[in-house]
Design a protein around this motif. Structure first.
Motif, short mmCIF file in Angstrom:
data_model
loop_
_atom_site.label_atom_id
_atom_site.label_comp_id
_atom_site.label_asym_id
_atom_site.label_seq_id
_atom_site.Cartn_x
_atom_site.Cartn_y
_atom_site.Cartn_z
N LEU A 1 0.86 -1.19 0.00
CA LEU A 1 0.00 0.00 0.00
C LEU A 1 0.89 1.24 0.00
O LEU A 1 1.77 1.37 0.85
N VAL A 2 0.64 2.11 -0.94
CA VAL A 2 1.37 3.37 -0.99
C VAL A 2 0.45 4.46 -0.43
O VAL A 2 -0.60 4.75 -0.99
N ALA A 3 0.86 5.02 0.71
CA ALA A 3 0.14 6.16 1.31
C ALA A 3 -1.37 5.97 1.34
O ALA A 3 -2.12 6.77 0.78
N PRO A 4 -1.84 4.91 2.01
CA PRO A 4 -3.30 4.73 2.09
C PRO A 4 -3.94 5.94 2.80
O PRO A 4 -3.44 6.40 3.81
N ARG A 5 -5.03 6.43 2.23
CA ARG A 5 -5.62 7.69 2.70
C ARG A 5 -5.95 7.67 4.18
O ARG A 5 -5.72 8.66 4.89
N ASP A 6 -6.52 6.55 4.65
CA ASP A 6 -6.99 6.51 6.03
C ASP A 6 -6.02 5.81 6.98
O ASP A 6 -6.41 5.35 8.04
N GLY A 7 -4.76 5.73 6.58
CA GLY A 7 -3.76 5.10 7.44
C GLY A 7 -3.86 3.59 7.40
O GLY A 7 -4.68 3.01 6.68
N TRP A 8 -3.00 2.96 8.20
CA TRP A 8 -2.97 1.51 8.25
C TRP A 8 -2.44 1.06 9.58
O TRP A 8 -1.51 1.68 10.08
N PRO A 9 -3.02 -0.01 10.19
CA PRO A 9 -4.14 -0.81 9.67
C PRO A 9 -5.46 -0.05 9.68
O PRO A 9 -5.64 0.88 10.44
N ASN A 10 -6.35 -0.49 8.82
CA ASN A 10 -7.66 0.12 8.67
C ASN A 10 -8.72 -0.92 9.04
O ASN A 10 -8.82 -1.97 8.41
N GLU A 11 -9.48 -0.62 10.07
CA GLU A 11 -10.46 -1.57 10.61
C GLU A 11 -11.41 -2.14 9.55
O GLU A 11 -11.86 -3.27 9.65
N ALA A 12 -11.73 -1.31 8.56
CA ALA A 12 -12.75 -1.71 7.58
C ALA A 12 -12.24 -2.80 6.64
O ALA A 12 -13.04 -3.46 5.96
N ALA A 13 -10.93 -3.00 6.60
CA ALA A 13 -10.38 -3.95 5.63
C ALA A 13 -10.67 -5.40 6.03
O ALA A 13 -10.98 -6.24 5.18
N TRP A 14 -10.59 -5.67 7.34
CA TRP A 14 -10.64 -7.07 7.77
C TRP A 14 -11.97 -7.78 7.44
O TRP A 14 -11.94 -8.84 6.79
N PRO A 15 -13.11 -7.21 7.84
CA PRO A 15 -14.36 -7.92 7.48
C PRO A 15 -14.54 -8.07 5.97
O PRO A 15 -15.07 -9.08 5.51
N ALA A 16 -14.09 -7.08 5.20
CA ALA A 16 -14.29 -7.15 3.74
C ALA A 16 -13.41 -8.21 3.10
O ALA A 16 -13.67 -8.64 1.97
#
Lengths: 234, 234
Positions: free
Chosen positions: B34-49
């Protein structure tokens, strides 16, 4: 025009219906059929998820049973990645795409998100359509599954617009570049010891030769050499 | 094992990162960058998806720049469906998949959801990777795009591509060459007027990129630049 029906059997989330519609239209498909969608139809959540594939959603046909949804089709595939105890031919997405493009009105059944297709649905199909996947993580998002199958049905070739490669420079231009560079390097004392010059020149010429430069690129490189070596001459 | 890096440049929604991770692992890929993800990392929304593709998300590497994200790769593709005024070879997903399976560590750049890849990112790629789509509705959901490309990389066809000559340099070596040359040219006053610098840099980078240089050739070119620019510094 190849336009197989994409048949979602008992789909659950409107968002997934919208995303499937988007993936269909990306590959020129617009015959969407829904069998007993859980949340009724139309479903508000589908539209924003379709990113503008409104015409697919607005044209969606609704059926109570899978049998009714496939009545006008001449060939039906059941999309599933699971191994099943069903005496059916199994084809991969690529072969199915080629067969669908070859003619006849086809349709592809997709199961609900949580449980896939039931055996009663699979029985109605002529063949099982399988996408080769990682056996340890085989559950595909429905939009991805629809997208891959639609992609294979579309089977389009990329028109290489904009890829127009410029023809390579003439050898005269290339030799002009060689000599410009070598002259600049001579002035900068690059070729030492002098007895290695022949080998060094060959290395550079091979390198530039293999770069397959066009005229414009040679012009650019000569500008670079001129800029870097300008002060050496003063 | 073919495991190209999937590089999401400035991704916006965590959910899309998760869905891309799922599509990767469906086809056996797990090198997510990931290059400069807008909402930072880790991002909570990624895991369930990601529907269980945790190991891909947990192993994701974060970079500030695209240059850093591709430094260890030997071949980079820019995934875009747009026609661009960029002098790059264009390959379709199938050909790219075959080439990636043939060997060498490859990576594929994907742009942010809203705007795709910038020209400055595309410049870093060896080729544009295009999925043939409906020209009237060409914008693919990122999970679908990642899924189709991962599917083609996974694809079981036998590659007819033979052994290459010398392997190409890594992108880190190439970027080192870019920066060395640009620094020397800056010192020599090449970039004028200053407002044209960005275009001039892109022209040079495209030229060097398309030359398909190996490590030894990059070493040679850096010697040439050093020699020509030495006196400028004195």
């Amino acid at each position: 025009m190849t336009n197989p029906a994409i048949i979602l059997v008992k789909p659950q989330l409107g968002e997934n219906i919208g995303k499937a519609a988007r993936a269909m239209l990306n590959f020129g498909l617009d015959d969407l059929r829904l069998v007993a969608p859980r949340d009724g139809w139309p479903n508000e959540a589908a539209w924003p998820a379709s990113a503008g594939a409104d015409k697919v959603l607005e044209g969606a046909k609704i059926f109570k049973t899978t049998e009714a949804a496939i009545a006008d089709l001449s060939r039906v595939y059941a999309a599933t990645v699971r191994t099943r105890d069903m005496p059916k031919p199994v084809v991969d997405a690529r072969s199915a795409g080629a067969a669908i493009r070859a003619g006849g009105k086809a349709g592809i059944l997709f199961g609900r998100e949580s449980a896939g297709l039931s055996n009663d649905d699979i029985v109605l199909a002529d063949a099982i359509l399988t996408i080769p996947v990682n056996p340890d993580f085989s559950s595909l998002n429905i939009a991805v599954a629809v997208g891959i199958i639609a992609y294979e049905c579309f089977g389009g070739e990329v028109s290489l617009q904009g890829a127009a490669e410029e023809p390579p420079a003439t050898k005269g231009e290339l030799v002009g570049l060689f000599e410009h560079l070598e002259g600049a390097l001579e002035g900068a004392g690059y070729f030492h010891p002098p007895e290695r010059k022949a080998v060094m020149v060959r290395t550079l010429r091979n390198l530039l030769q293999s770069a397959n430069l066009n005229s414009q690129q040679i012009h650019t490189l000569r500008g670079v050499i001129k800029s870097l070596s300008r002060d050496l001459k003063n």
